[in-house]
Scaffold this motif. Structure first.
Motif, mmCIF file in Angstrom:
data_model
loop_
_atom_site.group_PDB
_atom_site.id
_atom_site.type_symbol
_atom_site.label_atom_id
_atom_site.label_comp_id
_atom_site.label_asym_id
_atom_site.label_seq_id
_atom_site.Cartn_x
_atom_site.Cartn_y
_atom_site.Cartn_z
ATOM 1 N N HIS A 20 14.284 -6.951 -13.307
ATOM 2 C CA HIS A 20 15.195 -6.951 -12.160
ATOM 3 C C HIS A 20 15.149 -8.264 -11.391
ATOM 4 C CE1 HIS A 20 15.345 -2.613 -12.986
ATOM 5 N NE2 HIS A 20 16.473 -2.631 -12.319
ATOM 6 N N LYS A 21 14.014 -8.922 -11.394
ATOM 7 C CA LYS A 21 13.933 -10.239 -10.762
ATOM 8 C C LYS A 21 14.839 -11.231 -11.483
ATOM 9 C CE LYS A 21 10.729 -14.074 -9.875
ATOM 10 N NZ LYS A 21 11.330 -14.409 -8.551
ATOM 11 N N ALA A 22 14.815 -11.199 -12.811
ATOM 12 C CA ALA A 22 15.675 -12.092 -13.589
ATOM 13 C C ALA A 22 17.146 -11.822 -13.300
ATOM 14 C CB ALA A 22 15.387 -11.928 -15.085
ATOM 15 N N LEU A 23 17.502 -10.542 -13.226
ATOM 16 C CA LEU A 23 18.886 -10.183 -12.903
ATOM 17 C C LEU A 23 19.249 -10.604 -11.487
ATOM 18 C CD1 LEU A 23 18.942 -6.613 -14.501
ATOM 19 C CD2 LEU A 23 20.162 -8.639 -15.349
ATOM 20 N N SER A 24 18.315 -10.377 -10.552
ATOM 21 C CA SER A 24 18.550 -10.745 -9.154
ATOM 22 C C SER A 24 18.704 -12.251 -8.991
ATOM 23 C CB SER A 24 17.392 -10.237 -8.283
ATOM 24 O OG SER A 24 17.573 -10.592 -6.938
ATOM 25 N N ASP A 25 17.985 -13.004 -9.833
ATOM 26 C CA ASP A 25 18.066 -14.470 -9.778
ATOM 27 C C ASP A 25 19.312 -15.009 -10.470
ATOM 28 O OD1 ASP A 25 15.705 -14.507 -8.385
ATOM 29 O OD2 ASP A 25 14.468 -15.250 -10.033
ATOM 30 N N GLY A 26 20.133 -14.124 -10.999
ATOM 31 C CA GLY A 26 21.408 -14.530 -11.571
ATOM 32 C C GLY A 26 21.394 -14.867 -13.052
ATOM 33 N N PHE A 27 20.308 -14.534 -13.755
ATOM 34 C CA PHE A 27 20.231 -14.854 -15.174
ATOM 35 C C PHE A 27 20.973 -13.824 -16.018
ATOM 36 C CE2 PHE A 27 16.444 -17.137 -13.630
ATOM 37 C CZ PHE A 27 16.678 -18.382 -14.203
ATOM 38 N N ASN A 28 21.481 -14.281 -17.135
ATOM 39 C CA ASN A 28 22.007 -13.410 -18.176
ATOM 40 C C ASN A 28 20.798 -12.954 -18.992
ATOM 41 O OD1 ASN A 28 23.660 -12.200 -20.165
ATOM 42 N ND2 ASN A 28 23.643 -14.085 -21.363
ATOM 43 N N VAL A 29 20.499 -11.662 -18.973
ATOM 44 C CA VAL A 29 19.236 -11.166 -19.517
ATOM 45 C C VAL A 29 19.428 -10.444 -20.849
ATOM 46 C CG1 VAL A 29 17.329 -9.542 -19.139
ATOM 47 C CG2 VAL A 29 18.153 -10.967 -17.248
ATOM 48 N N HIS A 30 18.578 -10.801 -21.798
ATOM 49 C CA HIS A 30 18.414 -10.039 -23.029
ATOM 50 C C HIS A 30 17.023 -9.428 -22.982
ATOM 51 C CE1 HIS A 30 21.887 -11.407 -25.600
ATOM 52 N NE2 HIS A 30 21.932 -12.303 -24.624
ATOM 53 N N ALA A 31 16.927 -8.112 -23.002
ATOM 54 C CA ALA A 31 15.632 -7.431 -22.956
ATOM 55 C C ALA A 31 15.128 -7.203 -24.380
ATOM 56 C CB ALA A 31 15.753 -6.111 -22.216
ATOM 57 N N LEU A 32 13.823 -7.448 -24.570
ATOM 58 C CA LEU A 32 13.221 -7.305 -25.889
ATOM 59 C C LEU A 32 11.942 -6.489 -25.769
ATOM 60 C CD1 LEU A 32 13.557 -8.267 -28.864
ATOM 61 C CD2 LEU A 32 12.077 -10.202 -28.282
ATOM 62 N N SER A 33 11.889 -5.376 -26.491
ATOM 63 C CA SER A 33 10.721 -4.493 -26.470
ATOM 64 C C SER A 33 10.101 -4.437 -27.855
ATOM 65 C CB SER A 33 11.109 -3.079 -26.025
ATOM 66 O OG SER A 33 11.746 -3.080 -24.767
ATOM 67 N N PHE A 34 8.813 -4.063 -27.900
ATOM 68 C CA PHE A 34 8.096 -4.019 -29.173
ATOM 69 C C PHE A 34 7.352 -2.700 -29.334
ATOM 70 C CE2 PHE A 34 8.459 -8.497 -28.107
ATOM 71 C CZ PHE A 34 8.856 -9.070 -29.312
ATOM 72 N N ASN A 35 7.492 -2.122 -30.514
ATOM 73 C CA ASN A 35 6.655 -0.984 -30.894
ATOM 74 C C ASN A 35 5.558 -1.534 -31.786
ATOM 75 O OD1 ASN A 35 5.446 1.311 -31.835
ATOM 76 N ND2 ASN A 35 7.308 2.246 -32.645
ATOM 77 N N TYR A 36 4.343 -1.653 -31.229
ATOM 78 C CA TYR A 36 3.231 -2.179 -32.010
ATOM 79 C C TYR A 36 2.199 -1.091 -32.311
ATOM 80 C CZ TYR A 36 1.197 -2.642 -27.298
ATOM 81 O OH TYR A 36 0.758 -2.404 -26.017
ATOM 82 N N GLY A 37 2.643 0.174 -32.170
ATOM 83 C CA GLY A 37 1.765 1.300 -32.445
ATOM 84 C C GLY A 37 0.969 1.736 -31.236
#
Length: 221
Positions: A20-37
């Motif tokens: 949300h900080k990135a969005l609030s700062d005006g960035f175009n955000v791509h979120a990346l999550s990882f399933n590492y077990g």
């Protein structure tokens, strides 16, 4: 300069605030999550739900095949989750070998793919005692490497590297964030345990602000 950043988004309290900080700062955000077990894999469900509500691109990368080279942690193996505060030596069992270097390397590749200028991740001051890959010197060196690893330089940034969980929560409160949309507990049970290091630190942050954590904890009520 690109206004796009890749945010490594676990679905936990810190990365939720960072997103949300990135969005609030005006960035175009791509979120990346990882399933590492991770045994607390339910955090990925939280991440997916938040990104869907925000209508932002979200990718979940399955790296469970790497378990053999990331083994020996209580977060991924049949080892009891330690209870108490992060300052305690027992919390070292929650270290996943080389996790952040691996995740940041993959996120950097994704950043090049989507033409992002930087990768953000949620390392913070409260992590320094236990996690070497959350310390300023690690961030500085990863940043230096990722500036030269591709034709397109990618910065590695940890905006909360000098902040603790209480300060991170202060940012979230200022943005009126709903932390019921996060999962912090290292145990992947129906309710948060309230005793693992992650829960303890989270509860301390809410208490410091005189707030009640919206998550349901085992034994509550």
């Amino acid at each position: 300069m690109s206004d796009t950043v890749v945010v490594i988004y676990s679905g936990g309290m810190d990365s939720f605030t960072l997103l949300h900080k990135a969005l609030s700062d005006g960035f175009n955000v791509h979120a990346l999550s990882f399933n590492y077990g991770q045994r607390h894999v339910r955090e990925l469900d939280c991440a997916a739900a938040v990104c869907k509500a925000l209508a932002i691109p979200h990718r979940v990368i399955d790296i469970t095949a790497l378990h053999e080279v990331m083994a020996g942690s209580s977060l991924t193996d049949d080892i009891a989750i330690p209870e108490g505060h992060y300052a305690e030596d027992s919390m070292k069992s929650t270290v996943v070998p080389n996790r952040n270097m691996i995740l940041l390397s993959l996120a950097t590749g994704y950043a090049v793919t989507v033409k992002a200028a930087a990768v953000w991740y949620g390392a913070h001051g409260g992590d320094h005692a236990i996690y070497p890959d959350c310390r300023p010197e690690f961030v500085e060196k990863m940043n230096a490497v990722c500036q030269v690893a591709n034709y397109q330089p990618v910065r590695i940034e940890a905006p909360y590297i000098r902040a603790d969980k209480t300060q991170i929560l202060a940012d979230g409160v200022a943005m009126a964030l709903d932390y019921s949309q996060t999962w912090t507990c290292y145990n992947g049970r129906d309710n948060a345990c309230g005793r693992c290091g992650s829960c303890v630190e989270r509860l301390e942050a809410f208490a410091a602000h005189g707030l009640e954590d919206p998550l349901i904890y085992e034994g509550a009520g």
